[in-house]
Write a protein that holds these residues in place. Structure first.
Motif, PDB file in Angstrom:
ATOM      1  N   MET A 151       0.876  -1.178   0.000  1.00 49.26           N
ATOM      2  CA  MET A 151       0.000   0.000   0.000  1.00 49.26           C
ATOM      3  C   MET A 151       0.911   1.226   0.000  1.00 49.26           C
ATOM      4  O   MET A 151       1.559   1.519   1.001  1.00 49.26           O
ATOM      5  CB  MET A 151      -0.880  -0.040   1.253  1.00 49.26           C
ATOM      6  N   VAL A 152       0.974   1.879  -1.139  1.00 50.45           N
ATOM      7  CA  VAL A 152       2.023   2.873  -1.330  1.00 50.45           C
ATOM      8  C   VAL A 152       1.491   4.305  -1.195  1.00 50.45           C
ATOM      9  O   VAL A 152       0.486   4.663  -1.811  1.00 50.45           O
ATOM     10  CB  VAL A 152       2.668   2.706  -2.730  1.00 50.45           C
ATOM     11  N   GLY A 153       2.196   5.114  -0.387  1.00 46.59           N
ATOM     12  CA  GLY A 153       1.919   6.544  -0.294  1.00 46.59           C
ATOM     13  C   GLY A 153       3.074   7.284  -0.945  1.00 46.59           C
ATOM     14  O   GLY A 153       4.194   7.275  -0.434  1.00 46.59           O
ATOM     15  N   ALA A 154       2.822   7.907  -2.080  1.00 42.31           N
ATOM     16  CA  ALA A 154       3.916   8.541  -2.840  1.00 42.31           C
ATOM     17  C   ALA A 154       3.346   9.439  -3.929  1.00 42.31           C
ATOM     18  O   ALA A 154       2.174   9.306  -4.296  1.00 42.31           O
ATOM     19  CB  ALA A 154       4.785   7.458  -3.491  1.00 42.31           C
ATOM     20  N   SER A 155       4.189  10.314  -4.458  1.00 41.18           N
ATOM     21  CA  SER A 155       3.793  11.085  -5.645  1.00 41.18           C
ATOM     22  C   SER A 155       3.673  10.119  -6.818  1.00 41.18           C
ATOM     23  O   SER A 155       4.204   8.997  -6.761  1.00 41.18           O
ATOM     24  CB  SER A 155       4.856  12.145  -5.958  1.00 41.18           C
ATOM     25  N   ASP A 156       3.009  10.539  -7.891  1.00 40.76           N
ATOM     26  CA  ASP A 156       2.874   9.680  -9.074  1.00 40.76           C
ATOM     27  C   ASP A 156       4.247   9.259  -9.598  1.00 40.76           C
ATOM     28  O   ASP A 156       4.475   8.091  -9.933  1.00 40.76           O
ATOM     29  CB  ASP A 156       2.126  10.418 -10.201  1.00 40.76           C
ATOM     30  N   LEU A 179       9.127  -3.138  -6.176  1.00 40.72           N
ATOM     31  CA  LEU A 179       8.155  -3.781  -5.278  1.00 40.72           C
ATOM     32  C   LEU A 179       7.574  -5.048  -5.911  1.00 40.72           C
ATOM     33  O   LEU A 179       7.233  -6.001  -5.205  1.00 40.72           O
ATOM     34  CB  LEU A 179       7.033  -2.799  -4.906  1.00 40.72           C
ATOM     35  N   LEU A 180       7.503  -5.061  -7.247  1.00 41.39           N
ATOM     36  CA  LEU A 180       6.941  -6.243  -7.933  1.00 41.39           C
ATOM     37  C   LEU A 180       7.812  -7.491  -7.732  1.00 41.39           C
ATOM     38  O   LEU A 180       7.335  -8.610  -7.921  1.00 41.39           O
ATOM     39  CB  LEU A 180       6.761  -5.957  -9.425  1.00 41.39           C
ATOM     40  N   ALA A 181       9.085  -7.302  -7.341  1.00 47.72           N
ATOM     41  CA  ALA A 181       9.929  -8.468  -7.056  1.00 47.72           C
ATOM     42  C   ALA A 181       9.549  -9.101  -5.716  1.00 47.72           C
ATOM     43  O   ALA A 181       9.948 -10.222  -5.410  1.00 47.72           O
ATOM     44  CB  ALA A 181      11.398  -8.049  -7.032  1.00 47.72           C
ATOM     45  N   MET A 182       8.770  -8.367  -4.902  1.00 50.01           N
ATOM     46  CA  MET A 182       8.426  -8.871  -3.562  1.00 50.01           C
ATOM     47  C   MET A 182       6.918  -9.030  -3.366  1.00 50.01           C
ATOM     48  O   MET A 182       6.477  -9.584  -2.366  1.00 50.01           O
ATOM     49  CB  MET A 182       8.953  -7.898  -2.495  1.00 50.01           C
ATOM     50  N   GLY A 183       6.143  -8.494  -4.286  1.00 50.04           N
ATOM     51  CA  GLY A 183       4.691  -8.516  -4.095  1.00 50.04           C
ATOM     52  C   GLY A 183       3.931  -8.664  -5.385  1.00 50.04           C
ATOM     53  O   GLY A 183       4.490  -8.564  -6.482  1.00 50.04           O
ATOM     54  N   LYS A 184       2.632  -8.928  -5.224  1.00 48.86           N
ATOM     55  CA  LYS A 184       1.770  -9.149  -6.389  1.00 48.86           C
ATOM     56  C   LYS A 184       0.891  -7.932  -6.659  1.00 48.86           C
ATOM     57  O   LYS A 184       0.697  -7.547  -7.801  1.00 48.86           O
ATOM     58  CB  LYS A 184       0.899 -10.390  -6.128  1.00 48.86           C
ATOM     59  N   ASN A 185       0.336  -7.369  -5.579  1.00 45.50           N
ATOM     60  CA  ASN A 185      -0.530  -6.189  -5.727  1.00 45.50           C
ATOM     61  C   ASN A 185       0.201  -4.965  -5.214  1.00 45.50           C
ATOM     62  O   ASN A 185       0.488  -4.868  -4.017  1.00 45.50           O
ATOM     63  CB  ASN A 185      -1.829  -6.345  -4.909  1.00 45.50           C
ATOM     64  N   ILE A 186       0.483  -4.037  -6.125  1.00 52.37           N
ATOM     65  CA  ILE A 186       1.172  -2.808  -5.734  1.00 52.37           C
ATOM     66  C   ILE A 186       0.156  -1.683  -5.933  1.00 52.37           C
ATOM     67  O   ILE A 186      -0.162  -1.342  -7.082  1.00 52.37           O
ATOM     68  CB  ILE A 186       2.429  -2.558  -6.607  1.00 52.37           C
ATOM     69  N   VAL A 187      -0.371  -1.149  -4.831  1.00 54.41           N
ATOM     70  CA  VAL A 187      -1.498  -0.210  -4.929  1.00 54.41           C
ATOM     71  C   VAL A 187      -1.062   1.197  -4.523  1.00 54.41           C
ATOM     72  O   VAL A 187      -0.509   1.394  -3.424  1.00 54.41           O
ATOM     73  CB  VAL A 187      -2.661  -0.664  -4.019  1.00 54.41           C
ATOM     74  N   HIS A 188      -1.321   2.151  -5.416  1.00 53.62           N
ATOM     75  CA  HIS A 188      -1.008   3.549  -5.098  1.00 53.62           C
ATOM     76  C   HIS A 188      -2.193   4.133  -4.325  1.00 53.62           C
ATOM     77  O   HIS A 188      -3.258   4.351  -4.899  1.00 53.62           O
ATOM     78  CB  HIS A 188      -0.761   4.319  -6.406  1.00 53.62           C
ATOM     79  N   CYS A 189      -2.002   4.368  -3.015  1.00 49.16           N
ATOM     80  CA  CYS A 189      -3.129   4.780  -2.158  1.00 49.16           C
ATOM     81  C   CYS A 189      -3.303   6.293  -2.115  1.00 49.16           C
ATOM     82  O   CYS A 189      -4.330   6.786  -1.651  1.00 49.16           O
ATOM     83  CB  CYS A 189      -2.913   4.273  -0.731  1.00 49.16           C
ATOM     84  N   GLY A 190      -2.296   7.041  -2.552  1.00 46.88           N
ATOM     85  CA  GLY A 190      -2.368   8.497  -2.490  1.00 46.88           C
ATOM     86  C   GLY A 190      -0.989   9.041  -2.159  1.00 46.88           C
ATOM     87  O   GLY A 190       0.017   8.343  -2.337  1.00 46.88           O
ATOM     88  N   ASP A 191      -0.958  10.268  -1.665  1.00 45.60           N
ATOM     89  CA  ASP A 191       0.330  10.924  -1.391  1.00 45.60           C
ATOM     90  C   ASP A 191       1.008  10.334  -0.145  1.00 45.60           C
ATOM     91  O   ASP A 191       0.431   9.473   0.529  1.00 45.60           O
ATOM     92  CB  ASP A 191       0.097  12.437  -1.241  1.00 45.60           C
ATOM     93  N   THR A 192       2.188  10.842   0.182  1.00 41.88           N
ATOM     94  CA  THR A 192       2.978  10.315   1.293  1.00 41.88           C
ATOM     95  C   THR A 192       2.125  10.153   2.558  1.00 41.88           C
ATOM     96  O   THR A 192       1.443  11.077   2.970  1.00 41.88           O
ATOM     97  CB  THR A 192       4.138  11.284   1.597  1.00 41.88           C
ATOM     98  N   GLY A 193       2.166   8.979   3.168  1.00 48.96           N
ATOM     99  CA  GLY A 193       1.402   8.684   4.387  1.00 48.96           C
ATOM    100  C   GLY A 193       0.126   7.903   4.094  1.00 48.96           C
ATOM    101  O   GLY A 193      -0.413   7.229   4.987  1.00 48.96           O
ATOM    102  N   ALA A 194      -0.372   7.967   2.857  1.00 47.58           N
ATOM    103  CA  ALA A 194      -1.661   7.326   2.524  1.00 47.58           C
ATOM    104  C   ALA A 194      -1.584   5.797   2.608  1.00 47.58           C
ATOM    105  O   ALA A 194      -2.585   5.133   2.907  1.00 47.58           O
ATOM    106  CB  ALA A 194      -2.126   7.759   1.141  1.00 47.58           C
ATOM    107  N   GLY A 195      -0.392   5.242   2.357  1.00 39.75           N
ATOM    108  CA  GLY A 195      -0.235   3.790   2.449  1.00 39.75           C
ATOM    109  C   GLY A 195      -0.465   3.320   3.881  1.00 39.75           C
ATOM    110  O   GLY A 195      -1.176   2.340   4.135  1.00 39.75           O
TER     111      GLY A 195
END
Ligand code: NAD
Length: 294
Positions: free
Chosen positions: A135-140, A150-166
């Motif tokens: 669950m990623v909090g980051a700029s686009d 992250l795909l080397a360690m996970g299957k679902n990589i979800v952009h949740c919003g800006d920093t902290g949103a993950g």
């Protein structure tokens, strides 16, 4: 890529192994020499500090117990920021509070680096299999940069919003989980106390409106679901103390937001009671033991 990885515990060690398997060059550090040795036996480069693991890396990942560890590993004298090159992204996959994420991001930004939150779900099984949800909090732009790693360690990589949103997504999900597990434990205990067979009751809940992950995959009453931790004395699975930590993060975030968290606060007390009995290392479904039927 050249990746620095700090924190080689139950989650971090298998995650770092998956980065090696994907062909990345990984430089690792942990306070435990044994943990570092195990990874260096598997092909990683052993570093003597977070600073050394970060220097010359194109990306740095942390997987640590709590916010205090993340802050010290980031900004201590031998920390990441002391060794990292400007422009390098730092990915924190630990579960910590959203306010600490913002503080770490501000510190990193002063050094010309980007700090993003990417907490995970999927447990140690998902970490080993490389099927974690991030669950990623980051700029686009930062999200696009870290996604291939992250795909080397996970299957679902979800952009949740800006920093902290993950972290916000992570603690809200675990708030639901803590509450539904306590609810299923209470209902199963009541039904059994009143004389209904636990397997029959579990089946009814799962074909009725009470159905949820806690009832369907993880019923806390022993023997209802064969491969659930409840059927092996609550060993393995997701520790009560980790659930307690996550509910603490949720109620603390609620306090800062002046948002009520009635159920979260009660659930926190229930898991606290389990931990205070000395059962903090047991799977969190052991909360059913408070009801005296399991
Ligand atoms: P863990 O306690 O097994 O591992 C933490 C590691 O960090 C240990 O190896 C420890 O030696 C190391 N460490 C601590 N301080 C350090 C420092 N200053 N420098 C370097 N290394 C240091 O914890 P874990 O189960 O791997 O969990 C890590 C994070 O992931 C936690 O925030 C946890 O809440 C979260 N998480 C855990 C699970 C799970 O099922 N275990 C699932 C999802 C998220």
């Amino acid at each position: 890529m050249r990746i620095g990885f700090i924190g080689l515990g139950n989650m971090g060690a298998p995650m770092a192994l998956n980065l090696l398997k994907a062909g990345h060059a990984v430089s690792v550090f942990d306070l435990s020499e044994q943990a570092v040795q195990a990874l260096s036996d598997a092909g990683a480069k052993a570093a003597v500090s977070p600073k050394e693991a970060a220097s010359d890396s194109e990306c740095v990942i942390t997987m640590l117990p709590a916010a205090a560890h993340v802050k010290s590993v980031l900004s201590g004298a031998d920390g990441i920021l002391a060794g990292i090159r400007k422009g390098t992204v730092i990915i924190d996959s630990s579960t910590i509070d959203p306010a600490s994420v913002k503080a770490c991001a501000a510190l990193a930004s002063q050094h010309g680096n980007t700090f993003i939150d990417a907490p995970v779900s999927g447990g140690t099984g998902g970490a080993t299999a490389g099927t974690l949800t991030f669950m990623v909090g980051a700029s686009d732009a930062a999200f696009d940069e870290v996604k291939p790693v992250l795909l080397a360690m996970g299957k679902n990589i979800v952009h949740c919003g800006d920093t902290g949103a993950g972290q916000i997504a992570k603690i809200c999900n675990n708030l639901v989980l803590g509450v539904t597990m306590a609810g299923v434990a209470e209902a199963m205990s009541l039904g059994v106390a009143l004389g209904v067979d636990p397997k029959v009751l579990g089946g009814i809940i799962n074909t009725s409106t009470g159905r949820c992950w806690s009832s369907e995959k993880y019923n806390p009453f022993p023997g209802v679901i064969e491969d659930a931790p409840s059927s092996r004395d609550y060993t393995g699975g997701f520790g009560t103390d980790l659930m307690l930590k996550d509910l603490g993060l949720a109620t603390e975030a609620a306090k800062l937001a002046k948002q009520p968290a009635f159920m979260g606060a009660l659930a926190q007390q229930l898991y606290q009671a389990v931990s205070s009995r000395g059962d903090g290392k047991l799977d969190f479904s052991a909360v059913i033991r408070l009801y005296g039927q399991a």
